[in-house]
Each structure stands twice: as C-alpha cells, then as structure tokens.
Design an enzyme around this catalytic site. Structure first.
Site, PDB file in Angstrom:
ATOM      1  N   ASP A 198       5.208  87.030 100.469  1.00 27.13           N
ATOM      2  CA  ASP A 198       5.917  86.290 101.508  1.00 27.13           C
ATOM      3  C   ASP A 198       7.368  86.700 101.304  1.00 27.13           C
ATOM      4  O   ASP A 198       7.956  86.374 100.273  1.00 27.13           O
ATOM      5  CB  ASP A 198       5.759  84.782 101.310  1.00 27.13           C
ATOM      6  CG  ASP A 198       6.422  84.024 102.441  1.00 27.13           C
ATOM      7  OD1 ASP A 198       7.596  84.311 102.731  1.00 27.13           O
ATOM      8  OD2 ASP A 198       5.770  83.159 103.040  1.00 27.13           O
ATOM      9  N   HIS A 199       7.930  87.421 102.261  1.00 27.88           N
ATOM     10  CA  HIS A 199       9.234  88.025 101.971  1.00 27.88           C
ATOM     11  C   HIS A 199      10.321  86.969 101.743  1.00 27.88           C
ATOM     12  O   HIS A 199      11.374  87.269 101.207  1.00 27.88           O
ATOM     13  CB  HIS A 199       9.633  89.066 103.030  1.00 27.88           C
ATOM     14  CG  HIS A 199      10.222  88.487 104.275  1.00 27.88           C
ATOM     15  ND1 HIS A 199       9.469  88.058 105.325  1.00 27.88           N
ATOM     16  CD2 HIS A 199      11.511  88.273 104.635  1.00 27.88           C
ATOM     17  CE1 HIS A 199      10.259  87.601 106.272  1.00 27.88           C
ATOM     18  NE2 HIS A 199      11.518  87.722 105.891  1.00 27.88           N
ATOM     19  N   HIS A 261       6.420  81.104 105.516  1.00 31.44           N
ATOM     20  CA  HIS A 261       7.802  80.990 105.038  1.00 31.44           C
ATOM     21  C   HIS A 261       8.239  79.532 104.850  1.00 31.44           C
ATOM     22  O   HIS A 261       8.812  79.167 103.825  1.00 31.44           O
ATOM     23  CB  HIS A 261       8.768  81.653 106.020  1.00 31.44           C
ATOM     24  CG  HIS A 261       8.394  83.063 106.356  1.00 31.44           C
ATOM     25  ND1 HIS A 261       7.840  83.919 105.445  1.00 31.44           N
ATOM     26  CD2 HIS A 261       8.495  83.773 107.512  1.00 31.44           C
ATOM     27  CE1 HIS A 261       7.622  85.098 106.019  1.00 31.44           C
ATOM     28  NE2 HIS A 261       8.008  85.026 107.272  1.00 31.44           N
TER      29      HIS A 261
HETATM   30  C1  BG6 Z   1       8.838  87.364 109.927  1.00 36.22           C
HETATM   31  C2  BG6 Z   1       8.455  86.913 111.304  1.00 36.22           C
HETATM   32  O1  BG6 Z   1       7.818  87.075 109.007  1.00 36.22           O
HETATM   33  O2  BG6 Z   1      10.022  86.687 109.538  1.00 36.22           O
HETATM   34  C3  BG6 Z   1       9.572  87.181 112.282  1.00 36.22           C
HETATM   35  O3  BG6 Z   1       7.284  87.596 111.716  1.00 36.22           O
HETATM   36  C4  BG6 Z   1      10.836  86.525 111.807  1.00 36.22           C
HETATM   37  O4  BG6 Z   1       9.236  86.705 113.592  1.00 36.22           O
HETATM   38  C5  BG6 Z   1      11.128  86.937 110.372  1.00 36.22           C
HETATM   39  O5  BG6 Z   1      11.888  86.958 112.654  1.00 36.22           O
HETATM   40  C6  BG6 Z   1      12.294  86.167 109.812  1.00 36.22           C
HETATM   41  O6  BG6 Z   1      12.658  86.742 108.588  1.00 36.22           O
HETATM   42  P1  BG6 Z   1      14.165  86.665 108.073  1.00 36.22           P
HETATM   43  O7  BG6 Z   1      14.121  87.283 106.723  1.00 36.22           O
HETATM   44  O8  BG6 Z   1      14.999  87.397 109.074  1.00 36.22           O
HETATM   45  O9  BG6 Z   1      14.491  85.206 108.052  1.00 36.22           O
END
Ligand code: BG6
Length: 513
Positions: A198-199, A261
């Site tokens: 989960d990034h 997230h």
């Molecule tokens: C991704 C979603 O997992 O996370 C995107 O698929 C979203 O829709 C993105 O924009 C948001 O990531 P970050 O790191 O920009 O908050």
C-alpha cells in the site's frame, strides 16, 4: 548512452543494512509504475548505498527491447522523475545490472525462459538465487503470474534462498474477489512470500504516526475516548481521474481509497502499542482495529455515508470539466469521485469517538491530514472573557503535501484585558530534516530485500478492509445516486458531507493553500 551532467547533491551516508543479494524481476517493466516509481526508487537506494553489490534487475514486458534499449529507457526515466539527482559516478555500474526479456505473461513458455535467464544472471552477479518478483501489471495478471511462476518452480525456496512477490492494489474489487485472490496466491505461495504494497505506507509521514505515538511519552496517555472528541481523516486531491477513466469508473473513490489507504491511516492512528516492531506484532494490532470497526447497518449507510461526483468547475483559476466528460467515462456515469463517512470503533479506547473520513477528487487543494480534536476545556473561568474563534485543541498530522505536525491551542492575546485567541505550534519535516529525494517506494523495496513485512498488508488485513466497505458497496449499488454530479470541481464536496458533521455539532477542518 546520453551524457550526464556534473555531479549533483552529495550522496547521503548509508543508514541501515544493505539488502540481501538478489534479483528483482519486474513484470510490466515497460509501464508507467516502473518508470515513474520503481527505477527512480532503485536509483535512490543505490545512492544511499542500500542496494546489495550482488544485485540485478530483469525487466519483463510485451514490448521488444534489447538490454541496451532498456538501459537507455531507465536513464530517461530517472532523469525525468528525479531531475538532477542522477549520480554519474554510480550510473554505469547501476545500469549495467539491468536486463530485459520480452514475453507474454499468459504464455506458459515464458516462464522456463525466465528461469534460464535468472540462472545466467545468478552466475554473473552472485545473487544467491534470491529473487523477488514485482508485478507492475494489471491486477488481472496477479494470480496468473504467481501460479505460472510456481508451476515452473520459480517460487520454490530451498537451500537457504528466498523467493518473494510484490503486488500492489487493487487486491480484488470487493470482499469476495479479494478472498479469491488471496486463496489463489496462498495455494502456491506462503504468506511470508507475499508482499502486498500500500504505497501510503511508503510515505515518511505515515510511518511517522507510529514514531509520534509510541516514541513520545506525552501523547499516548491522552490518546483515548477520555480526552479525544473525534478524529478526522481527509484525503483531498485536486486532480480528476487523469486518463484513468476506464479503471476509475469501475472502481470509484470508495474502492480506490478507503479499504486500503484510508484504512492504513485509521489503523495506525487507532491501534494499541504493539509488543515489538516485528512484522506480525504490528500487523496484529492494525488488524484488530480493522475488525473492531463497527459494521455499518443498511439504514446507517444512508445516514452515515455520503457520495458525490464532481461537475464542471474551477481548479486553480482554470475551468475544468465534469467527471462525466472525462475520457473513457460514460456520460451518465454514476461512479462516485467523493466519499465521506462516519465510523465508530468498538473497543475500550475508542468507544463513542467518531472517526470521520473524507476523500475526493477535484477538491480545492491537495491535502491529506489526520486531525485529532480533543475535548473542549471547561470554559467556565473565561465566562466573562472575550473569546474570539476559540477552538478546542486540535492536533494535526500533516501527511502531504505539507509534511509535519501542528498543535492548535488557546493563548492569551496580549493586552490589558483577558482575551483568548487560537495559536498553532508547528513542526515541519523539511525544516528539520531537509528535503529527501524519495518516491515513497525506497523503503518498501528495501524491506522486501531484507524480508521485513511490517509495512505490507497481510491477507486478513486486506479482507478486513473490504469488510468495512462491503455494506456501502451493496447499498449504493442497490440505490444508484440520482443527483450526480452533486459538487462543483474546486469545492469541498457535496453539502451532505458538511451536514454529516453538522448533525453531530462538528465541522470539517479545511486547509487552504
Ligand atoms: C492511488 C489511487 O492508489 O492513490 C489514485 O488509485 C489516487 O486514484 C492515489 O490518486 C493517491 O495517492 P497519493 O500518493 O497521491 O496520495
């Protein structure tokens, strides 16, 4: 090979141990994730001296490319996404460890060929036969690739070597499909071999939630229902769907952001202190929180959740069009681009403390934060005092783009009479620690190389996240929205989201630019 500019920023000293000798096989090596995140992250790891000396990358994708062309491509990627951070002194050695092999992931014949390639790379780079596979592919390939790897003996761990596989969300599109995917993976691999990314857990500010809570003595004693009134978690984005209409229209904001997230942010904020930083000790505590989230009944879906879709509007002074006009989005789409909800956690620490969540595209500002609002002090002493905009104490964990922590409290306004005003105490990451070159994937890739699964999702956590949103998915499907689009681009979402808070006598904290 393109020319490199003279050397930029100084190489930071290595903090932490180098990864084990290994090969990283990237399926989907010609794609966007590889170019934008993975290669720049590997380069940052090399700069930080965290890549093992015995390391190589084998890129696999459909496009035909020679090793040289692949190396040229990764140079361009790093140059584009990490600006002038390319380290000329290490580039040749770095790039020479990249190989490429073209093939179709569905083709059984590809896998024995990969096996041969890996044997050759192992001989050339002494990688101890350790391999991790990064599936930077469409999710429909996850099960297929892992099954074919296993069928070819490429997931087998023997003689002390390891085999791991990294996949990234979406892990299914609902609880049922998530379970099927988990079963498919666990049929041929052990949970210890599966690294579900989960990034959000790659973000420093998210990792810092644990440090903040558990490395400081002063917050944990007040981190409970006795002192906390409620928690708000907002993930606001200014972007629309950015050419991802065909994916997004099937997903929607709820699936896209909440079970993954936002559940990470909730579980880190609400979890009990783990007994150690061992992967399962941390993940057990996170999982307990996900299981303790009170299931939302069908009726409550209507009163405790809000969905929205953006219409035309203005973003940063520019006219932007409605979601329904985005490419690959049907003109009558009923997919939500905004979600807000109120959740309750049924345990001793959090009973009766609402967690309000909100995420949306085309909001006025990009801002992700967790706001802890403490209970109001009894203002009986200040009954006759001029009180201007007096707010309860709010502690804000700023996740992005501002990175830091702020605490809002009351102070006496200077002057001969007692007046109270609200002031802020601020910590900013950059001010203390300087700017770090990071894609957010460095830590996660490195953790996989050293076999640390703490920041990766276990099968049960993924399923618990889906369980929370399941009732919403069902009810929303049964009762399609009639009023979409219901918020203008560049605003904070539909008015119902404000009403959700107002009904409880609260309001969202919105941050301006
Ligand atoms: C991704 C979603 O997992 O996370 C995107 O698929 C979203 O829709 C993105 O924009 C948001 O990531 P970050 O790191 O920009 O908050």
């Amino acid at each position: 090979m393109a020319q490199l500019a003279e050397q930029p920023a100084a190489t930071p000293p290595r903090i932490g141990k180098q990864g084990d000798p290994c090969v990283m096989v990237i399926f989907g090596a010609a794609g966007d994730l590889t170019g934008r995140m993975l290669i720049p992250a590997l380069h940052n790891l090399a700069r930080a001296d965290l890549l093992p000396k015995e390391f190589a990358v084998l890129g696999v994708a459909r496009a035909q490319m020679s090793n040289e062309e692949f190396r040229k491509r990764i140079f361009d990627d790093v140059k584009e996404y990490c600006g002038d951070c390319i380290d000329a002194s290490l580039w040749e050695g770095f790039a020479s460890r990249f190989y490429y092999f073209a093939g179709d992931f569905n083709d059984d014949k590809l896998y024995p060929q990969i096996k041969d390639r890996l044997a050759q790379i192992d001989r050339d780079h002494s990688t101890h036969q350790n391999v991790f596979y990064y599936l930077a592919t469409a999710p429909s390939f996850f099960g297929i690739i892992v099954e074919k790897l296993a069928a070819t003996g490429l997931m087998e761990q023997k003689n002390g070597h390891w085999r791991r596989v990294i996949i990234e969300k979406p892990f299914g599109h609902d609880l049922e499909s998530a379970k099927i995917l988990n079963q498919q993976l666990l049929k041929v691999a052990d949970e210890k071999q599966i690294y579900r990314i989960d990034h959000y857990l790659g973000k420093e500010t998210v990792q810092n939630i644990m440090a903040f809570r558990f490395a400081n003595g002063i917050f944990e004693p007040i981190w409970n229902r006795r002192y906390i009134d409620h928690v708000q978690i907002s993930v606001a984005e200014t972007v629309g769907v950015e050419g991802r209409g065909s994916y997004f229209d099937h997903a929607g904001s709820l699936r896209d952001m909440v079970p993954n997230h936002i559940m990470q942010l909730i579980s880190l904020t609400a979890m009990e202190p783990p007994i150690s930083f061992d992967a399962n000790a941390v993940r057990d505590e996170q999982a307990k929180i996900l299981h303790a989230i009170q299931p939302i009944s069908d009726e409550e879906v209507l009163s405790r959740t809000v969905r929205g879709q953006y219409g035309n509007g203005t973003e940063d002074g520019q006219q932007v069009s409605a979601y329904r006009s985005e490419s690959d989005v049907p003109p009558d789409s009923r997919t939500e681009t905004f979600v807000a909800m109120k959740l309750l956690i049924d345990n001793w620490r959090w009973n009766d403390v609402p967690f309000y969540l909100r995420t949306g595209k085309r909001m006025p500002v990009r801002n992700t934060h967790i706001m802890i609002q403490f209970r109001q002090a009894p203002f009986v002493l200040f009954r006759d005092t001029q009180v201007e905009h007096l707010m309860p104490n709010q502690l804000v964990l700023h996740i992005q783009p501002e990175e830091g922590i702020s605490l809002q409290f009351a102070a006496k306004v200077p002057g001969p009479v007692m007046r109270l005003g609200t002031v802020d105490m601020n910590f900013e990451y950059q001010e203390y620690f300087g700017k770090q070159a990071s894609t957010g994937y460095e830590r996660l890739l490195h953790d996989c190389m050293i076999g640390d699964q703490t920041l990766f999702q276990r099968a049960d956590m993924v399923e618990a996240g889906w369980s929370v949103v399941s009732p919403l998915l069902d009810i929303w499907k049964a009762l399609p929205p009639r009023n979409f689009p219901n918020y203008a681009s560049g605003t904070w979402g539909p008015k119902e989201a404000d009403e959700l808070m107002e009904r409880d006598g609260r309001r969202w904290r919105n941050f301006e630019k």
